[in-house]
Design a protein around this motif. Structure first.
Motif, PDB file in Angstrom:
ATOM      1  N   THR A  79      15.354 -33.132  -5.874  1.00  0.00           N
ATOM      2  CA  THR A  79      14.027 -33.851  -5.489  1.00  0.00           C
ATOM      3  C   THR A  79      13.780 -33.550  -4.103  1.00  0.00           C
ATOM      4  OG1 THR A  79      15.323 -35.507  -4.379  1.00  0.00           O
ATOM      5  CG2 THR A  79      15.287 -35.822  -6.712  1.00  0.00           C
ATOM      6  N   GLU A  80      12.602 -33.757  -3.863  1.00  0.00           N
ATOM      7  CA  GLU A  80      12.081 -33.381  -2.376  1.00  0.00           C
ATOM      8  C   GLU A  80      12.822 -33.808  -1.285  1.00  0.00           C
ATOM      9  OE1 GLU A  80       7.900 -34.417   0.219  1.00  0.00           O
ATOM     10  OE2 GLU A  80       7.941 -34.641  -1.946  1.00  0.00           O
ATOM     11  N   LYS A  81      13.285 -34.911  -1.513  1.00  0.00           N
ATOM     12  CA  LYS A  81      14.244 -35.521  -0.329  1.00  0.00           C
ATOM     13  C   LYS A  81      15.499 -34.324  -0.362  1.00  0.00           C
ATOM     14  CE  LYS A  81      17.115 -39.334   1.106  1.00  0.00           C
ATOM     15  NZ  LYS A  81      17.562 -40.836   0.895  1.00  0.00           N
ATOM     16  N   GLN A  82      16.128 -34.341  -1.615  1.00  0.00           N
ATOM     17  CA  GLN A  82      17.325 -33.267  -1.528  1.00  0.00           C
ATOM     18  C   GLN A  82      16.880 -31.797  -1.102  1.00  0.00           C
ATOM     19  OE1 GLN A  82      18.026 -33.771  -5.703  1.00  0.00           O
ATOM     20  NE2 GLN A  82      19.426 -35.502  -5.590  1.00  0.00           N
ATOM     21  N   ARG A  83      15.928 -31.397  -1.297  1.00  0.00           N
ATOM     22  CA  ARG A  83      15.573 -30.239  -0.854  1.00  0.00           C
ATOM     23  C   ARG A  83      15.247 -30.131   0.625  1.00  0.00           C
ATOM     24  NH1 ARG A  83      15.807 -24.864  -0.995  1.00  0.00           N
ATOM     25  NH2 ARG A  83      13.715 -23.672  -1.107  1.00  0.00           N
ATOM     26  N   GLU A  84      14.655 -31.233   1.272  1.00  0.00           N
ATOM     27  CA  GLU A  84      14.543 -31.403   2.682  1.00  0.00           C
ATOM     28  C   GLU A  84      15.957 -31.409   3.258  1.00  0.00           C
ATOM     29  OE1 GLU A  84      13.074 -34.773   5.744  1.00  0.00           O
ATOM     30  OE2 GLU A  84      12.119 -34.832   3.548  1.00  0.00           O
ATOM     31  N   ILE A  85      17.113 -32.164   2.861  1.00  0.00           N
ATOM     32  CA  ILE A  85      18.193 -31.869   3.249  1.00  0.00           C
ATOM     33  C   ILE A  85      18.828 -30.700   3.297  1.00  0.00           C
ATOM     34  CG2 ILE A  85      20.548 -33.059   3.164  1.00  0.00           C
ATOM     35  CD1 ILE A  85      19.210 -35.508   1.844  1.00  0.00           C
ATOM     36  N   GLN A  86      18.631 -29.940   2.165  1.00  0.00           N
ATOM     37  CA  GLN A  86      19.211 -28.678   1.908  1.00  0.00           C
ATOM     38  C   GLN A  86      18.642 -27.781   3.024  1.00  0.00           C
ATOM     39  OE1 GLN A  86      17.656 -26.470  -1.488  1.00  0.00           O
ATOM     40  NE2 GLN A  86      19.612 -24.896  -1.385  1.00  0.00           N
ATOM     41  N   LEU A  87      17.413 -27.514   3.210  1.00  0.00           N
ATOM     42  CA  LEU A  87      16.663 -26.912   4.297  1.00  0.00           C
ATOM     43  C   LEU A  87      17.250 -27.349   5.667  1.00  0.00           C
ATOM     44  CD1 LEU A  87      13.150 -26.465   2.775  1.00  0.00           C
ATOM     45  CD2 LEU A  87      15.250 -24.923   2.668  1.00  0.00           C
ATOM     46  N   LYS A  88      17.354 -28.653   5.923  1.00  0.00           N
ATOM     47  CA  LYS A  88      17.915 -29.034   7.129  1.00  0.00           C
ATOM     48  C   LYS A  88      19.162 -28.424   7.437  1.00  0.00           C
ATOM     49  CE  LYS A  88      19.039 -33.134   7.828  1.00  0.00           C
ATOM     50  NZ  LYS A  88      18.937 -34.701   7.990  1.00  0.00           N
ATOM     51  N   VAL A  89      19.994 -28.378   6.535  1.00  0.00           N
ATOM     52  CA  VAL A  89      21.397 -27.943   6.656  1.00  0.00           C
ATOM     53  C   VAL A  89      21.278 -26.427   6.697  1.00  0.00           C
ATOM     54  CG1 VAL A  89      23.581 -27.676   5.680  1.00  0.00           C
ATOM     55  CG2 VAL A  89      22.511 -29.830   5.562  1.00  0.00           C
ATOM     56  N   ARG A  90      20.616 -25.780   6.115  1.00  0.00           N
ATOM     57  CA  ARG A  90      20.541 -24.213   6.129  1.00  0.00           C
ATOM     58  C   ARG A  90      19.816 -23.846   7.467  1.00  0.00           C
ATOM     59  NH1 ARG A  90      17.279 -21.349   1.546  1.00  0.00           N
ATOM     60  NH2 ARG A  90      19.203 -22.009   0.308  1.00  0.00           N
ATOM     61  N   ASN A  91      18.625 -24.587   8.122  1.00  0.00           N
ATOM     62  CA  ASN A  91      18.105 -24.069   9.243  1.00  0.00           C
ATOM     63  C   ASN A  91      19.213 -24.194  10.439  1.00  0.00           C
ATOM     64  OD1 ASN A  91      15.850 -23.423   8.263  1.00  0.00           O
ATOM     65  ND2 ASN A  91      14.881 -25.562   8.356  1.00  0.00           N
ATOM     66  N   PHE A  92      20.048 -25.420  10.276  1.00  0.00           N
ATOM     67  CA  PHE A  92      21.335 -25.573  11.145  1.00  0.00           C
ATOM     68  C   PHE A  92      22.042 -24.701  11.300  1.00  0.00           C
ATOM     69  CE2 PHE A  92      25.301 -27.414  11.974  1.00  0.00           C
ATOM     70  CZ  PHE A  92      25.222 -27.919  13.266  1.00  0.00           C
ATOM     71  N   MET A  93      22.532 -24.232   9.993  1.00  0.00           N
ATOM     72  CA  MET A  93      23.536 -23.287   9.898  1.00  0.00           C
ATOM     73  C   MET A  93      23.079 -21.935  10.389  1.00  0.00           C
ATOM     74  SD  MET A  93      26.372 -24.728   9.030  1.00  0.00           S
ATOM     75  CE  MET A  93      27.146 -23.138   8.755  1.00  0.00           C
ATOM     76  N   GLU A  94      21.895 -21.389  10.424  1.00  0.00           N
ATOM     77  CA  GLU A  94      21.283 -20.236  10.629  1.00  0.00           C
ATOM     78  C   GLU A  94      21.289 -20.184  12.322  1.00  0.00           C
ATOM     79  OE1 GLU A  94      20.768 -17.573   9.351  1.00  0.00           O
ATOM     80  OE2 GLU A  94      20.859 -17.973   7.380  1.00  0.00           O
ATOM     81  N   ASP A  95      20.565 -21.439  12.872  1.00  0.00           N
ATOM     82  CA  ASP A  95      20.257 -21.659  14.431  1.00  0.00           C
ATOM     83  C   ASP A  95      21.267 -21.772  15.072  1.00  0.00           C
ATOM     84  OD1 ASP A  95      17.623 -21.073  13.372  1.00  0.00           O
ATOM     85  OD2 ASP A  95      17.036 -23.134  13.290  1.00  0.00           O
ATOM     86  N   GLU A  96      22.351 -22.859  14.693  1.00  0.00           N
ATOM     87  CA  GLU A  96      23.490 -23.212  15.458  1.00  0.00           C
ATOM     88  C   GLU A  96      24.738 -22.625  15.362  1.00  0.00           C
ATOM     89  OE1 GLU A  96      22.861 -25.047  17.957  1.00  0.00           O
ATOM     90  OE2 GLU A  96      20.621 -25.836  17.529  1.00  0.00           O
ATOM     91  N   ILE A  97      24.903 -22.180  14.051  1.00  0.00           N
ATOM     92  CA  ILE A  97      26.293 -21.906  13.783  1.00  0.00           C
ATOM     93  C   ILE A  97      26.578 -20.002  13.581  1.00  0.00           C
ATOM     94  CG2 ILE A  97      28.465 -21.744  11.988  1.00  0.00           C
ATOM     95  CD1 ILE A  97      27.757 -24.608  13.681  1.00  0.00           C
ATOM     96  N   ARG A  98      25.632 -19.681  13.037  1.00  0.00           N
ATOM     97  CA  ARG A  98      25.606 -18.294  12.648  1.00  0.00           C
ATOM     98  C   ARG A  98      25.954 -17.335  14.075  1.00  0.00           C
ATOM     99  NH1 ARG A  98      25.016 -14.801   8.645  1.00  0.00           N
ATOM    100  NH2 ARG A  98      23.651 -16.518   7.340  1.00  0.00           N
ATOM    101  N   PRO A  99      25.135 -17.834  15.119  1.00  0.00           N
ATOM    102  CA  PRO A  99      25.324 -17.060  16.329  1.00  0.00           C
ATOM    103  C   PRO A  99      26.422 -16.803  17.006  1.00  0.00           C
ATOM    104  CG  PRO A  99      23.112 -18.156  16.491  1.00  0.00           C
ATOM    105  CD  PRO A  99      24.010 -18.875  15.293  1.00  0.00           C
ATOM    106  N   LEU A 100      27.528 -17.935  16.812  1.00  0.00           N
ATOM    107  CA  LEU A 100      28.534 -18.256  17.469  1.00  0.00           C
ATOM    108  C   LEU A 100      30.031 -17.786  16.697  1.00  0.00           C
ATOM    109  CD1 LEU A 100      29.844 -21.009  16.562  1.00  0.00           C
ATOM    110  CD2 LEU A 100      28.087 -21.949  18.258  1.00  0.00           C
ATOM    111  N   VAL A 101      29.941 -17.738  15.364  1.00  0.00           N
ATOM    112  CA  VAL A 101      30.917 -17.735  14.111  1.00  0.00           C
ATOM    113  C   VAL A 101      31.969 -16.454  14.505  1.00  0.00           C
ATOM    114  CG1 VAL A 101      30.161 -19.405  12.478  1.00  0.00           C
ATOM    115  CG2 VAL A 101      29.725 -17.064  12.188  1.00  0.00           C
TER     116      VAL A 101
END
Length: 454
Positions: A79-101
């Motif tokens: 759903t649109e809401k589910q897709r929004e959550i998915q992209l929110k998590v994806r962006n968080f992982m790319e921006d906040e987590i990938r640079p430090l792991v």
């Protein structure tokens, strides 16, 4: 050639030349010398030079398809809401987590600063109802597990232990008072949980008898024994400990607080996988737990199995995320890495590896998507979850192996991420039930015969 024809050709040439581009080239090389060099080339040399220049132009990144591991567009089923959550998590992982792991993976340490950042996502306890939890379909729990593991399996394991195993044990087996005390705080990540089932001498055989024991002395439950491989345990506020009752021989669950006397943790070092996860050996020495901290609805291993059934689907999704991260990293690399004057993505054998990887990944994705749909429809059984764990963990291994292969020597360097996926895949392959144990669960379901050692 007449003077008039030369002038005409010169005018036509000037019309076709981008003077601004010519000026930029002149800043980098001496055009006069370049013209002399070109004039000295024969027809064969000129033809070879033009072929090389044209091939270079064709490989521009803007002309290439995007890197996306969702080949069958399963995202369109959200759903649109589910897709929004998915992209929110994806962006968080790319921006906040990938640079430090990679840095924390090398140091064998956990980035505690990410806990505060996770809070804003509001994705903890996704499928639970009440207690501040989102109450979303199990499908979303799977999608989130995939998105986190797509960047880093260790962070996904930390999250799964806390949100799935620890909170799930309280949600399924706790009293209302216990749920009210722990779940709202854990949902906000103000308190972190761990899950203690595996032991130094008891892994796959936990159903046959735990060595960690509990006995009621009239006032408290007294726990003795050890647990091993317990993620988050070195810093968790509460650890769910499963122990065998010496009187009834049944398995019971306990909420063991980190300050409980007789509760000791020792970090497991020198791991080759999930190095960010803080696994521990837990030693319980006459650890006294009040009756109020016994999980009131955990009275046999069947109750423990209910928790594992619920979370095993998430581990299958985790395997998908690991495979997707490896595939996308490898595909990105092959488009940039050049050998013999062109990207290795244009080589037949490399494309064969990539297609094999994508085939495995797509099969895994469609399987776990249906698995979560069945879970949301209350159709999930042990054998359904076990089949997904078996298949996805095997295919994940194949995907990460091929990803490492297409990277050649660079496949063993952390900077390209694939090496980390290869190592972490080995942990997913073993935990939450080995291939052999899960295969026997499915085998029992389809044949009617149990092949377990009795």
């Amino acid at each position: 050639m007449s003077i008039f024809k030369k002038v005409k050709n010169t005018i036509n040439l000037l019309k076709s030349v981008d003077m601004d581009q010519l000026a930029k080239i002149n800043e980098k090389i001496d055009l006069a010398d370049a013209m002399k060099s070109l004039g000295s080339l024969d027809e064969r040399q000129l033809a070879g030079l033009m072929k090389m220049l044209k091939s270079k132009r064709k490989k521009g990144q803007h002309d290439l398809p995007p890197i996306d591991g969702d080949f069958y567009n399963l995202d369109l089923k959200l759903t649109e809401k589910q897709r929004e959550i998915q992209l929110k998590v994806r962006n968080f992982m790319e921006d906040e987590i990938r640079p430090l792991v990679n840095e924390y993976w090398k140091k064998d340490q956990f980035p505690f600063e990410v806990i505060e950042k996770f809070k804003d996502l509001n994705i903890v306890g996704v499928p639970y109802e009440g207690y501040g939890c989102p109450n979303l379909p199990f499908l979303m729990e799977g999608i989130i597990a995939q998105e986190i593991a797509r960047v880093d399996v260790s962070i996904s394991t930390f999250f799964g232990v806390h949100s799935g195993l620890a909170m799930g044990s309280i949600y399924l087996c706790g009293s209302e008072e216990q749920k009210q005390e722990w779940l709202p705080q854990m949902q906000k990540m103000e308190k972190i949980g761990a899950f203690g089932l595996t032991e130094p001498n008891v892994g796959s055989g936990v159903a046959g008898g735990l060595e960690t024991t509990c006995k009621f002395d009239g006032e408290n439950w007294v726990l003795n024994g050890q647990k091993k491989w317990i993620g988050n345990a070195t810093f968790a506020d509460v650890t769910i400990i499963w122990a065998r009752d010496l009187d009834s021989n049944q398995v019971k669950g306990f909420l063991v607080r980190k300050e409980n006397p007789g509760f000791k943790t020792e970090k497991i070092k020198d791991k080759m996988a999930l190095r960010i996860v803080q696994n521990a050996i837990i030693t319980l020495t006459d650890c006294k737990i009040p009756e109020s901290d016994r999980l009131q609805n955990a009275n046999s291993f069947k109750d423990t199995a209910n928790v594992l059934r619920m979370t095993r689907a998430g581990v299958a999704w985790q395997a998908v995320g690991c495979a997707r991260g490896a595939y996308e990293s490898a595909l990105k690399y092959t488009k940039k890495r050049e050998q013999f004057g062109r990207p290795i993505a244009s080589f037949q054998l490399i494309q064969n590896h990539l297609v094999e990887m994508l085939s495995n990944l797509t099969a895994m994705q469609t399987l776990v998507f249906r698995l979560s749909e069945m879970q949301d429809q209350d159709l999930l059984t042990d054998e359904h979850a076990s089949l997904a764990k078996v298949y996805c963990s095997m295919r994940m291994r194949d995907v990460v192996s091929r990803a490492r292969e297409v990277l050649g020597g660079n496949g063993i360097l952390l900077e390209y991420d694939v090496a980390r996926f290869v190592a972490d895949a080995e942990a997913i392959y073993s935990y939450e039930g080995t291939k052999e144990i899960n295969s026997l669960i499915v085998g029992r379901a389809i044949t009617g015969y149990s092949a377990f050692v009795s």
